[in-house]
Design a protein around this motif. Sequence first.
Motif, short mmCIF file in Angstrom:
data_model
loop_
_atom_site.label_atom_id
_atom_site.label_comp_id
_atom_site.label_asym_id
_atom_site.label_seq_id
_atom_site.Cartn_x
_atom_site.Cartn_y
_atom_site.Cartn_z
N GLU B 9 0.86 -1.17 0.00
CA GLU B 9 0.00 0.00 0.00
C GLU B 9 0.89 1.21 0.00
O GLU B 9 1.86 1.28 0.75
N ARG B 10 0.63 2.14 -0.87
CA ARG B 10 1.46 3.34 -0.90
C ARG B 10 1.18 4.16 0.34
O ARG B 10 0.05 4.16 0.83
N PRO B 11 2.15 4.92 0.82
CA PRO B 11 1.96 5.71 2.05
C PRO B 11 0.72 6.60 2.03
O PRO B 11 -0.06 6.57 2.97
N ARG B 14 -5.34 5.49 -0.39
CA ARG B 14 -5.75 5.46 -1.79
C ARG B 14 -6.51 6.72 -2.16
O ARG B 14 -7.50 7.10 -1.53
N GLU C 53 -2.67 -0.08 -8.71
CA GLU C 53 -3.89 -0.21 -7.91
C GLU C 53 -5.10 0.28 -8.69
O GLU C 53 -6.23 0.06 -8.30
N LYS C 134 7.53 -5.82 -0.68
CA LYS C 134 6.96 -4.47 -0.59
C LYS C 134 7.79 -3.57 0.30
O LYS C 134 7.69 -2.36 0.24
N TYR C 137 9.60 -0.87 -1.56
CA TYR C 137 8.86 0.35 -1.87
C TYR C 137 8.80 1.23 -0.62
O TYR C 137 9.06 2.43 -0.67
N GLU C 138 8.47 0.56 0.51
CA GLU C 138 8.30 1.32 1.73
C GLU C 138 9.58 2.02 2.12
O GLU C 138 9.58 3.17 2.55
N TYR C 141 9.87 5.10 0.00
CA TYR C 141 9.02 6.21 0.45
C TYR C 141 9.53 6.78 1.75
O TYR C 141 9.47 7.98 1.99
N ASN C 147 7.07 8.48 -5.93
CA ASN C 147 6.68 7.25 -6.59
C ASN C 147 7.62 6.90 -7.73
O ASN C 147 8.12 5.79 -7.85
#
Lengths: 261, 273, 239
Positions: B9-11, B14, C53, C134, C137-138, C141, C147
């Motif tokens: 899940e992106r920070p 959504r 997503e 994942k 990615y974290e 960030y 992104n």
Amino acid sequence: MRIALRIALAASAALLTLGVAQAQETTLRIGTEGAYPPFNNLTSDGQLVGFDIDIAKALCDEMKVKCTFVAQDWDGIIPALQAGKFDAIVASMSITPERQEKVDFSHKYYNTPSALAVPKDSTLKGVTKEDLAGKTIGVATTTTHFNYASKTYTDSTVKGYPSSPEEQADLANGRLDAIEDDIVVLQQFLDSPDGACCKILGQPSPQPVEIFGPGAGIAVRKGETDLVNKLNSAIDAIRANGKYKEINDKYFKFDVFGAES
Amino acid sequence: MSVTAALAERPPPRARGWPRSRVIGYAMVGFWILFGLGIVAYLIFAWNADFFAKYAPAYLKGLQTTLLLVCISMVLGAILSVPVAYGRMSSNRILSGLAYCYVYFFRGTPLLVQTYLVYYGLGSFRAELQTVGLWDFFKDAFNCGVFAFALNTAAYQAEILRGAIESVPRGQWEGAASLGLHKLQTLRKIILPQALIVALRPYGNELILMVKASAIVAIITVYDLMGQAKLAFANSFDIQAYIWVALVYLVMVEILRHGVEWIERRITIHLKR
Amino acid sequence: MPSQNIWILLSWGPDGWIDDIAYGALVTIALALATLPIGLTIGFFVAWAKQSEEPSLRLAANIYTTVFRGLPELVTLFLFFFGVPILLQHLVRYFRPDATIDVNSFVAGMIVLSLIFSSYASEVFLSAFRAIPKGQYEGGYAIGLSNWLTMRKVILPQLLRIAFPGLENCWLSLLKDTSLVSVVGLAETLRNAYTAARVTKHAFLFYGVAALVFLGLAVVSSFATSAILRSLGKREAQR
């Protein structure tokens, strides 16, 4: 990544310029097949040679334009003309009603009859539908010969080939019982070492003009009347000034132009 | 398995509204819808009852030829792939070397070249083939196509088979041996059932590849689906000849793909937790 | 069998055909190399869209791969080669009635092969995406990368390494698929072999030579890729 991106960008830029380049040169680009000796053929150094090529060159001299030649497979030659890959087809294309729906033609520049060739030991006696019943006949697709064979020899298997040399090879190796093609093309094949196997069986008769047309003409895109007129007067001119006869005699022992129209 | 679930899940939670990805996504989908509508509109606009009446039966016949060609080649290829796979796994140097060369040649050269080699290439050895009585077979273009395709797919299927058998852990062989099963029994009763589950998807892919590749035989005078399309296009210069055939291939491939997925779901039901 | 001397036919020069086939081999290589960066780029973005997503992006990407993996390469090629010029011509005629559009067979081949290559490459990239935890990615960030920057600096380098073996297979298929462009008249290896076979009637000889050329290209590629893999592995070891 940056380099990869840049390459991708450069490539797509090149692609756009290449893809949408407009063809508006003063030269006339001529499409031909390159697999129909002696009318047009390719040599081992990539040159196009043959009667069609010499005639086209003579016509270009006569019209005082520069000509370049493009080799294109037969079954895609009219779409390629329409798509603008070249401006005229000089490839022994017979002037038929179906083709005239798609392209415009000049007057004929030669006319030779269709014929059938068979192996020398063949038991075939004639060229009627009954004679050839049950046999396999090879013809180059989308030619007048193909149309005639598929309409006439309905009791035989008519196999379509991409070009004449393939059908000739399959006649020589026995895959076919007969092939139908232009008599000059067949004769050229029979005179070559590979054609030693075979002989001319005969010419279908009558050869209806609705199928075979009045002869081979030069095809251009629809509506280019100007170019057609120029080509017609150039054909008349080389007929008159002896250039045509010179080319004719280089390839053939008789006049391939056929009856004056 | 859902793709999103497996990913981070992106920070930022959504996004609602119109984030950039949604704008691009909608634009792309819009493009596809326009494209699809364009094709449909074209087919309606260019609808030609004559064209359909003239070529639809020919397309059906072509479809039959295509299916027949693919089925025969797949089955022959499957049979031929067994000795090749055996050779690949053999500890005999010569045997495995030969099998390796076979697989390398057929996977390393284009199928189109192989097809030309068989049809036009063998055509020039008529006399030799006649003395061994094989010419009658190679006389026919369809047979030549089947021959080339079967040899080609045998190379791929042999690798699938080998990969699947090797994917079964060694312990399975040892376990079977300790129960007193001999090698062939082990292979048939223990190894193959497990291997085939692994091999199903690659086999499905190979089948789809063969359906697509079969279009090549059109070039050696076989009137398969593609051959009929070429003929129709050459006679009518109408691009819908290719559009129709593209739709038929697309439907065929999709049916196969979903069929394989369905079978896979069925036979792996016991593995689900 | 025709009686010409095989060695003359296989010589370099005006009487022989080897120079033509060698030139064809260059065209084959050029076509494959020109396709590669475009195909990789599109394939990467398609895979990225597929694991996004955003449902609409996933849908668009799935349609893309369904279409270009479902159509036979030959059909795509014919559709593009004959269809697109007509389409473009209709569009351009609105602005300039006398313009003609020329899509040459190299460009047509390049575009079609890119479409096909990218749809297969996207599957490879997709499974590589799934193999990256994942946390990567974290981590990106967490140190404040956007992104796009996370993708470029963190994910992509790992992605390429994971995807490499799969991409090698795509490359080998691409090399073989270039031969299909011969049927729309591009003078590549197979096309020149075909012309030679047609003119000389030595079909087996010249198709055999063409097969050897492709085999040679495959061998060279596998040497090159194993060299790249080794250097990738070395760099990984240094970390």
